[in-house]
Design an enzyme around this catalytic site. Sequence first.
Site, short mmCIF file in Angstrom:
data_model
loop_
_atom_site.label_atom_id
_atom_site.label_comp_id
_atom_site.label_asym_id
_atom_site.label_seq_id
_atom_site.Cartn_x
_atom_site.Cartn_y
_atom_site.Cartn_z
N GLY A 14 0.98 -1.28 0.16
CA GLY A 14 0.06 0.02 0.01
C GLY A 14 0.93 1.17 0.17
O GLY A 14 0.40 2.32 0.58
N ASN A 16 1.37 3.23 -2.75
CA ASN A 16 0.65 4.04 -3.59
C ASN A 16 -0.60 4.73 -2.69
O ASN A 16 -0.89 5.68 -2.78
CB ASN A 16 0.23 3.34 -4.79
CG ASN A 16 1.58 3.49 -5.63
OD1 ASN A 16 1.59 4.59 -6.27
ND2 ASN A 16 2.04 2.31 -6.14
N ARG A 93 -6.44 -7.92 -8.86
CA ARG A 93 -7.68 -8.63 -8.99
C ARG A 93 -8.09 -8.12 -10.46
O ARG A 93 -8.20 -6.86 -10.50
CB ARG A 93 -8.80 -8.83 -8.05
CG ARG A 93 -8.62 -9.64 -7.03
CD ARG A 93 -9.59 -9.93 -5.97
NE ARG A 93 -10.64 -10.69 -6.68
CZ ARG A 93 -10.84 -11.77 -6.69
NH1 ARG A 93 -9.80 -12.62 -6.54
NH2 ARG A 93 -11.86 -12.43 -7.41
N ILE A 94 -8.43 -8.76 -11.42
CA ILE A 94 -9.25 -8.32 -12.53
C ILE A 94 -10.81 -8.26 -12.09
O ILE A 94 -11.53 -8.93 -11.63
CB ILE A 94 -8.98 -9.21 -13.81
CG1 ILE A 94 -7.84 -9.21 -14.04
CG2 ILE A 94 -9.90 -8.64 -15.12
CD1 ILE A 94 -7.13 -10.25 -15.10
N LEU A 95 -11.33 -7.04 -12.45
CA LEU A 95 -12.63 -6.75 -12.21
C LEU A 95 -13.56 -7.22 -12.99
O LEU A 95 -13.41 -7.33 -14.23
CB LEU A 95 -12.80 -5.19 -11.97
CG LEU A 95 -11.91 -4.67 -10.78
CD1 LEU A 95 -11.84 -3.03 -10.82
CD2 LEU A 95 -12.75 -5.01 -9.43
N HIS A 111 -0.16 1.42 -13.15
CA HIS A 111 0.52 0.47 -13.64
C HIS A 111 2.02 0.52 -13.73
O HIS A 111 2.36 1.58 -14.54
CB HIS A 111 -0.06 -0.10 -14.98
CG HIS A 111 0.36 -1.30 -15.52
ND1 HIS A 111 0.44 -2.61 -15.16
CD2 HIS A 111 1.34 -1.59 -16.66
CE1 HIS A 111 0.86 -3.27 -15.67
NE2 HIS A 111 1.74 -2.96 -16.49
N ASP A 147 -5.12 -3.45 -17.75
CA ASP A 147 -4.34 -2.62 -18.04
C ASP A 147 -4.32 -1.76 -19.27
O ASP A 147 -3.36 -1.43 -20.35
CB ASP A 147 -2.71 -3.20 -17.81
CG ASP A 147 -2.60 -3.78 -16.41
OD1 ASP A 147 -3.08 -3.28 -15.84
OD2 ASP A 147 -1.70 -4.57 -16.45
N GLU A 176 5.83 6.89 -9.27
CA GLU A 176 4.46 6.16 -9.03
C GLU A 176 3.75 7.32 -7.90
O GLU A 176 2.82 7.87 -8.03
CB GLU A 176 4.32 4.85 -8.84
CG GLU A 176 4.64 3.79 -9.66
CD GLU A 176 4.34 2.47 -9.51
OE1 GLU A 176 3.51 2.20 -8.75
OE2 GLU A 176 5.21 1.55 -9.80
C1 GRF Z 1 2.85 -0.56 -7.73
O1 GRF Z 1 4.21 -0.85 -8.60
C2 GRF Z 1 1.63 -0.52 -8.62
O2 GRF Z 1 2.29 0.29 -9.99
C3 GRF Z 1 1.21 -1.87 -9.09
O3 GRF Z 1 1.29 -2.69 -7.86
C4 GRF Z 1 2.54 -2.01 -7.05
C5 GRF Z 1 1.89 -1.79 -5.63
O4 GRF Z 1 2.78 -1.56 -4.95
N1 GRF Z 1 0.21 -1.79 -9.39
P1 GRF Z 1 2.18 -0.73 -3.38
O5 GRF Z 1 1.19 -1.71 -2.78
O6 GRF Z 1 1.27 0.52 -3.99
O7 GRF Z 1 3.32 -0.18 -2.56
#
Ligand code: GRF
Length: 203
Positions: A14, A16, A93-95, A111, A147, A176
Amino acid sequence: MRKARLAVLISGRGSNMLSLAKAAQQPDYPAELMLVASNKADAGGLETAAGMGIETLALSHRTFPSREAFDEALSAELKARQIEVVALAGFMRILTPGFMRDWEGRIVNIHPSLLPKYPGLHTHERAIEAGDAEAGCTVHVVTELLDDGPMLAQARVPVLPGDTPDTLAARVLAQEHRIYPEALAAHVRNMVAKGLAGAVKAG
Ligand code: GRF
């Protein structure tokens, strides 16, 4: 300023989610983080969110008979909280099409590749193996395709000699954390301007 009600879906650490949560604490950010939900009870991000006083929800997909049943339950939890916009942040998961119909235009994802290159998993490994000079990350609106969907933002980083998937991932991750809050804010402002914000109907 009215803030749109945001939910973040995670499956893991988590980081992000944390960058979105911090951004959402700013008074001029257009969304308020109401819920962090995970399909995995042991996702580290749940603890991080709870520590910030954000409501968390663990909804294990294993306890549902089908993909559709899980997605319906998740959708109902979001609607019950009048969520308006959903950010996927490492949600593995794919929705289903049913979920996508309910939340069309309201779901964004980050992504770790320069889409349309390398949808799916192991993006950094694939970029290194291909000998790419650049890698990066993409924020996009989610559609039924994996994606895929209208791009909101992209950031590029160099692939350096001697990079491993881990060193490259760390360089990309820093970007990110920078672009996701910005791109989400732009998307929410756009939704509001077009009259597309507001709660999703229950049922
Ligand atoms: C990130 O690299 C994001 O781009 C991808 O999964 C990873 C998740 O990392 N979809 P975090 O859980 O946000 O640290």
